[in-house]
Design a protein around this motif. Sequence first.
Motif, PDB file in Angstrom:
ATOM      1  N   VAL A  92      10.514  31.184  38.628  1.00 46.39           N
ATOM      2  CA  VAL A  92       9.541  30.325  37.942  1.00 46.39           C
ATOM      3  C   VAL A  92       8.324  30.227  38.844  1.00 46.39           C
ATOM      4  O   VAL A  92       8.438  29.847  40.012  1.00 46.39           O
ATOM      5  N   PHE A  93       7.170  30.587  38.295  1.00 45.18           N
ATOM      6  CA  PHE A  93       5.953  30.513  39.076  1.00 45.18           C
ATOM      7  C   PHE A  93       5.100  29.365  38.559  1.00 45.18           C
ATOM      8  O   PHE A  93       4.781  29.314  37.373  1.00 45.18           O
ATOM      9  N   VAL A  94       4.746  28.424  39.447  1.00 39.75           N
ATOM     10  CA  VAL A  94       4.005  27.234  39.014  1.00 39.75           C
ATOM     11  C   VAL A  94       2.530  27.397  39.371  1.00 39.75           C
ATOM     12  O   VAL A  94       2.189  27.647  40.528  1.00 39.75           O
ATOM     13  N   ILE A  95       1.659  27.294  38.368  1.00 38.46           N
ATOM     14  CA  ILE A  95       0.207  27.380  38.604  1.00 38.46           C
ATOM     15  C   ILE A  95      -0.449  26.100  38.095  1.00 38.46           C
ATOM     16  O   ILE A  95      -0.197  25.693  36.965  1.00 38.46           O
ATOM     17  N   ASP A  96      -1.255  25.489  38.920  1.00 34.40           N
ATOM     18  CA  ASP A  96      -2.039  24.331  38.497  1.00 34.40           C
ATOM     19  C   ASP A  96      -3.029  24.794  37.425  1.00 34.40           C
ATOM     20  O   ASP A  96      -3.762  25.762  37.624  1.00 34.40           O
ATOM     21  N   ILE A  97      -3.047  24.123  36.299  1.00 30.03           N
ATOM     22  CA  ILE A  97      -3.866  24.581  35.174  1.00 30.03           C
ATOM     23  C   ILE A  97      -5.371  24.620  35.505  1.00 30.03           C
ATOM     24  O   ILE A  97      -6.134  25.348  34.871  1.00 30.03           O
ATOM     25  N   ARG A  98      -5.773  23.868  36.518  1.00 26.68           N
ATOM     26  CA  ARG A  98      -7.199  23.899  36.869  1.00 26.68           C
ATOM     27  C   ARG A  98      -7.522  24.987  37.880  1.00 26.68           C
ATOM     28  O   ARG A  98      -8.655  25.167  38.286  1.00 26.68           O
ATOM     29  N   VAL A 113       5.753  42.459  40.835  1.00 24.25           N
ATOM     30  CA  VAL A 113       5.904  43.884  41.119  1.00 24.25           C
ATOM     31  C   VAL A 113       7.122  44.115  42.009  1.00 24.25           C
ATOM     32  O   VAL A 113       7.953  44.985  41.736  1.00 24.25           O
ATOM     33  N   ALA A 114       7.259  43.278  43.034  1.00 26.60           N
ATOM     34  CA  ALA A 114       8.394  43.422  43.943  1.00 26.60           C
ATOM     35  C   ALA A 114       9.705  43.167  43.219  1.00 26.60           C
ATOM     36  O   ALA A 114      10.684  43.901  43.384  1.00 26.60           O
ATOM     37  N   ALA A 115       9.718  42.134  42.406  1.00 23.95           N
ATOM     38  CA  ALA A 115      10.957  41.759  41.713  1.00 23.95           C
ATOM     39  C   ALA A 115      11.406  42.852  40.758  1.00 23.95           C
ATOM     40  O   ALA A 115      12.599  43.168  40.676  1.00 23.95           O
ATOM     41  N   CYS A 116      10.452  43.436  40.052  1.00 23.99           N
ATOM     42  CA  CYS A 116      10.816  44.445  39.059  1.00 23.99           C
ATOM     43  C   CYS A 116      11.402  45.694  39.687  1.00 23.99           C
ATOM     44  O   CYS A 116      12.222  46.369  39.080  1.00 23.99           O
ATOM     45  N   GLN A 117      10.973  45.984  40.895  1.00 26.04           N
ATOM     46  CA  GLN A 117      11.526  47.150  41.566  1.00 26.04           C
ATOM     47  C   GLN A 117      12.984  46.929  41.929  1.00 26.04           C
ATOM     48  O   GLN A 117      13.830  47.798  41.760  1.00 26.04           O
ATOM     49  N   ILE A 118      13.250  45.714  42.438  1.00 26.66           N
ATOM     50  CA  ILE A 118      14.593  45.440  42.936  1.00 26.66           C
ATOM     51  C   ILE A 118      15.541  45.013  41.809  1.00 26.66           C
ATOM     52  O   ILE A 118      16.709  45.324  41.832  1.00 26.66           O
ATOM     53  N   ASN A 119      15.004  44.280  40.856  1.00 29.80           N
ATOM     54  CA  ASN A 119      15.851  43.599  39.886  1.00 29.80           C
ATOM     55  C   ASN A 119      15.171  43.600  38.520  1.00 29.80           C
ATOM     56  O   ASN A 119      14.564  42.610  38.123  1.00 29.80           O
ATOM     57  N   PRO A 120      15.270  44.689  37.797  1.00 34.05           N
ATOM     58  CA  PRO A 120      14.507  44.826  36.547  1.00 34.05           C
ATOM     59  C   PRO A 120      14.923  43.812  35.485  1.00 34.05           C
ATOM     60  O   PRO A 120      14.154  43.541  34.572  1.00 34.05           O
ATOM     61  N   ASP A 121      16.111  43.220  35.598  1.00 30.43           N
ATOM     62  CA  ASP A 121      16.571  42.284  34.567  1.00 30.43           C
ATOM     63  C   ASP A 121      16.123  40.847  34.802  1.00 30.43           C
ATOM     64  O   ASP A 121      16.451  39.957  34.029  1.00 30.43           O
ATOM     65  N   ILE A 122      15.425  40.614  35.896  1.00 24.96           N
ATOM     66  CA  ILE A 122      15.076  39.244  36.254  1.00 24.96           C
ATOM     67  C   ILE A 122      14.194  38.597  35.179  1.00 24.96           C
ATOM     68  O   ILE A 122      13.373  39.258  34.549  1.00 24.96           O
ATOM     69  N   ASN A 123      14.409  37.297  34.926  1.00 28.67           N
ATOM     70  CA  ASN A 123      13.549  36.558  33.994  1.00 28.67           C
ATOM     71  C   ASN A 123      12.353  36.022  34.756  1.00 28.67           C
ATOM     72  O   ASN A 123      12.506  35.399  35.807  1.00 28.67           O
ATOM     73  N   LEU A 124      11.168  36.218  34.204  1.00 28.51           N
ATOM     74  CA  LEU A 124       9.967  35.721  34.877  1.00 28.51           C
ATOM     75  C   LEU A 124       9.265  34.707  33.996  1.00 28.51           C
ATOM     76  O   LEU A 124       8.981  34.970  32.831  1.00 28.51           O
ATOM     77  N   GLU A 125       9.046  33.516  34.567  1.00 25.76           N
ATOM     78  CA  GLU A 125       8.495  32.407  33.799  1.00 25.76           C
ATOM     79  C   GLU A 125       7.302  31.837  34.552  1.00 25.76           C
ATOM     80  O   GLU A 125       7.331  31.738  35.772  1.00 25.76           O
ATOM     81  N   ASN A 167       6.927  34.977  30.400  1.00 21.54           N
ATOM     82  CA  ASN A 167       6.857  33.813  29.512  1.00 21.54           C
ATOM     83  C   ASN A 167       6.007  32.708  30.118  1.00 21.54           C
ATOM     84  O   ASN A 167       6.230  32.298  31.253  1.00 21.54           O
ATOM     85  N   PHE A 168       5.047  32.222  29.350  1.00 19.76           N
ATOM     86  CA  PHE A 168       4.157  31.155  29.814  1.00 19.76           C
ATOM     87  C   PHE A 168       4.493  29.842  29.127  1.00 19.76           C
ATOM     88  O   PHE A 168       4.736  29.817  27.931  1.00 19.76           O
ATOM     89  N   HIS A 169       4.473  28.752  29.920  1.00 22.20           N
ATOM     90  CA  HIS A 169       4.749  27.429  29.358  1.00 22.20           C
ATOM     91  C   HIS A 169       3.712  26.442  29.879  1.00 22.20           C
ATOM     92  O   HIS A 169       3.346  26.491  31.050  1.00 22.20           O
TER      93      HIS A 169
END
Lengths: 379, 310
Positions: A92-98, A113-125, A167-169
Motif C-alpha cells: 500500500v503506497f500512501v500519497i498526500d493528496i496535496r 518496478v522492483a516488486a514486479c520483477q520479484i513478485n509479479p502476483d503482488i497487489n499494488l494499492e 488500484n487507487f483509493h
Amino acid sequence: MCAMSSSSSTAISTGTSRTKILFLGMRRSGKTSILQVLFDDLPVKQTFYLEPTMRVAKHFIDTVIPLEIWDCPGNVTVDTLGASLADFSTIVFVIDIRDLYQHPVSKLVEFIVAACQINPDINLEVFVHKAERLQEDDKIENFRQIHERVMDRLVDESPEFEQFPLNFHLTSIYDHSLREAFSRVLHKLIDSLPYLEELLNVFCSNTASPKAFLFDTSSKIHVATDTSPVDQATHNLCCDYLSMLNSFGPLYKSNANDPRTSRFSPTPAPTPPPTATTSTPTSGTSPVGTPPLPTSSTSPVPPSKPHFYPSAATSLSPSRPGTTLTYHLVTPHLALLALLPTTVYDMRRGLVEWNVVWFREGVREIWVSGLRGGLEDTG
Amino acid sequence: MGASGSGKTSMRSMIFSNNPASLTSRLGATIDVEQNHVRFLGDLILNLWDCGGQDAFMDSYLSTQRSVIFSHVGVMIYVFDVESREMEKDLEYYRDCLDGLSQFSKDANVFLLVHKIDLVRDTERNAVVQRKVAELEKASGETPVKVFGTSIYDESLYKAWSNIVNTLIPNARNLSKHLRIFAEACSATEVILFERTTFLVIATSSRTDSSDAFPSGPVVLHALDPKRYERTSELIKAFKQSCSRLREEFRSLEMELAEFTAVLDEMTKNTYVLVVVHDPVIETAAIKMNICMARKKFEELQGDSLISEK
Ligand SMILES: Nc1nc2c(ncn2[C@@H]2O[C@H](COP(=O)(O)OP(=O)(O)OP(=O)(O)O)[C@@H](O)[C@H]2O)c(=O)[nH]1
Ligand SMILES: Nc1nc2c(ncn2[C@@H]2O[C@H](COP(=O)(O)OP(=O)(O)O)[C@@H](O)[C@H]2O)c(=O)[nH]1
Ligand SMILES: [Mg+2]
C-alpha cells in the motif's frame, strides 16, 4: 517495536504464517496515523502528536486471517527494507493528496518496478490520502492527476505497464473512506471470501435483508459483504453503529464482582445446530463441532439460556415498515451486521436467530481453520 | 454571556440544534443578542439569550440595555475561554454582570463554563480547571456559582448543560422518586431519563453508590464509569446524526453485550429512558415490557409537574 503492535496481537509468538502487507510513502503522508487509527484505536485528533517513524514497525493483527503489516519510515528503499518484496502479498503506497510533486511518484514507481520483477502476483494499492482537506472539485482533480502521473511514469519505464493493475483509493482518517479502502485491499487476500459472501447472501435472502456485512469489530473494517452493491452511506452507518457499541461496553461495565463477567467466555462454543436438517445454508459443508478452545465450564449459566452471545439491535425510522440494524458477535473479533425490515425483526425473531446460528457455524469453520494456520479454500 | 469567540454560539448550536462540532468553525460572531425559544420536555419553553461578546455589545448591555438584559433571568451562563489572554478584562465584565443580576434578578442561578478545555493537554487539564475554579470563585464573591470545564469535542459539555437544565425542571425530585421505583421493578442497576431532543440527562437512579442504594433486596453495588451519563448523551446524539445522514431516524436500541443488558427507548413523548441491567437472567424483552407499562405513569407525572409550575 512491540509497543507498536496491535492490541489484538494474541498470536504473535505462535508460528502462524501471516499475510504480509507493506505500507510505504513519504514522511508525514499518514501511514502511521492510518495504522494506529485502524488497529490501535488511536483517536483521530491524537495523530497530530505522532512521532516520525524511524524504523520499520510491525503490526500483528488477527482478523479473519492473520495479518502482519509493516509501517515503514519515509526514506526506506528496496535495499534498506530488510526483507524481500517476495514476502509481501500487498504493497500500500500512501500519497498526500496535496503532494503533486514528482518525488512520491518516483518512489512509488521505483517500488512497483522492483516488486514486479520479484513478485509479479503482488497487489499494488495507492491510498490518495488526507482527501478531506480538499473541496470536492479539487479532490477529484488531484486524484486524477496523481493517477495519471503514476501511469505515465510507469509506461516510461516500460510499455508493458500500460495495462498494469494498480488500484487507487481516496482516503482520510476523518471519515470511513479509509475503512472502505482497507476492506477492498483485504478482500483480495482472503481466500475464503467467496464462501463468506455466499453465507451472507444466504442470510440476506432468508431474512429479507437488503444488506449484511461481516465486520472486524475493533477496526470496523468489513471483511466480507453480500454481493449486492455497497452503498457508502449504509457502510458508514454500520461503522458508526459499531463505534457506538464498542464505546457502550466499557461504559456500563461493572467493576464490582459481577456474575456476568464470567458468563461470556471470549470464545464460546457454538450452539448445536438445529437437528435433522439436510438443507444447510451452504451445500457441501457440514457444521463443525466444538472447536478445541478453552471453555469456561464453571459459568453459572441458567439452563434456559445455555450460551451467551453478545447482540444488539437498533430500530430506525419510527414509521412503518422501518429498518432494524442488528449486530451479532460470531467470533471474538467478527460481528454480523445486517439491515432488516423491522417487521421481520419484530415478528420473526426466531427465524432471524436461526439464520444467525447457521451463519455463525459457517464463519467459525473458516475462522478455526484459519487459526490452525492451514487456510484452505472451502468454497 | 462571555467574551467574543469564547464559544457560546457553538455550544448552543450543538446542544439545541444538533449541529456537529465540526461545523462550529463556520459560525460568525454574534451581533447583539440572539434570542431563541427552545422547547424542552415538550411544554417547558427555554428562552435562550445568546449575547454577542464584542466589547461594544458588552458595554451596551451593562449601560443602556441593562434592565432589559438582566431582568427575568433564570440562569446566567458565563463562558470563559480557557486560553483567554485577557482574563483581567473578562473578569471585570463578569463582575459587572453579577452586579446587574443582583440588581434585577436576585434569584438567578449562575453557571461558569471554562470552555475549550480540549486545548489543554490531558495531563494538565485537571490542574488547569482547578486553578480556574479557584480564581472564578474568588471573583464571584458572595454569589454562589457552579463552575464546569467544557469542550464541544467531548462529553463535558453535556455534563454542564445537564446540570444547568436540572435547575429549571420543576418537580425533579418527584420524578427521581418514581424513577427509582421503576428501576427496582426492572432489577436495573441504573436507569437514566433523557430529554428527547437534546439528550440532556434529567433524572437518574443508580445502584452504584450507597446513598442511592435501594432500600430493599440484596444490594449489589456496582462501580461504573463516572462519566457514563454524559458519554451516553454524546454517543446517542452522534449516532442520531449518522442515522439522519441516511435519512433515517433513530428510534430505539437494545443491547445484550458481554458486560450488561440494556434498552434505550421512548418513555414519554418528550423523554427517552435507558435501563441498564447486570443480572444475566433478565432479557431485553422483559425490560421493554416494563418500559411499556411505565409509560402512562410517567406521562402523568410529567403533566402534573408542569401544571404545578404554572
Ligand atoms: N478547540 C475548541 N474550539 C471551540 C470550542 N468551542 C467553540 N470553539 C471554536 O471557537 C470559535 C468561536 O466560537 P463562537 O461560538 O462563534 O463564539 P461566541 O462566544 O459565540 O462569540 P461571539 O458571538 O462573538 O460572542 C469557533 O471557531 C468554534 O469552532 C471548544 O470547545 N474547543
Ligand atoms: N487532514 C488529515 N491529516 C492527516 C490524515 N492522516 C494523517 N494526518 C496527519 O498527517 C501527519 C503525519 O502523519 P504520520 O502518520 O506520522 O505520517 P507517516 O510519517 O507517514 O507515518 C499527522 O500530523 C497526522 O495527524 C488525514 O486523513 N487527514
Ligand atoms: Mg456567538
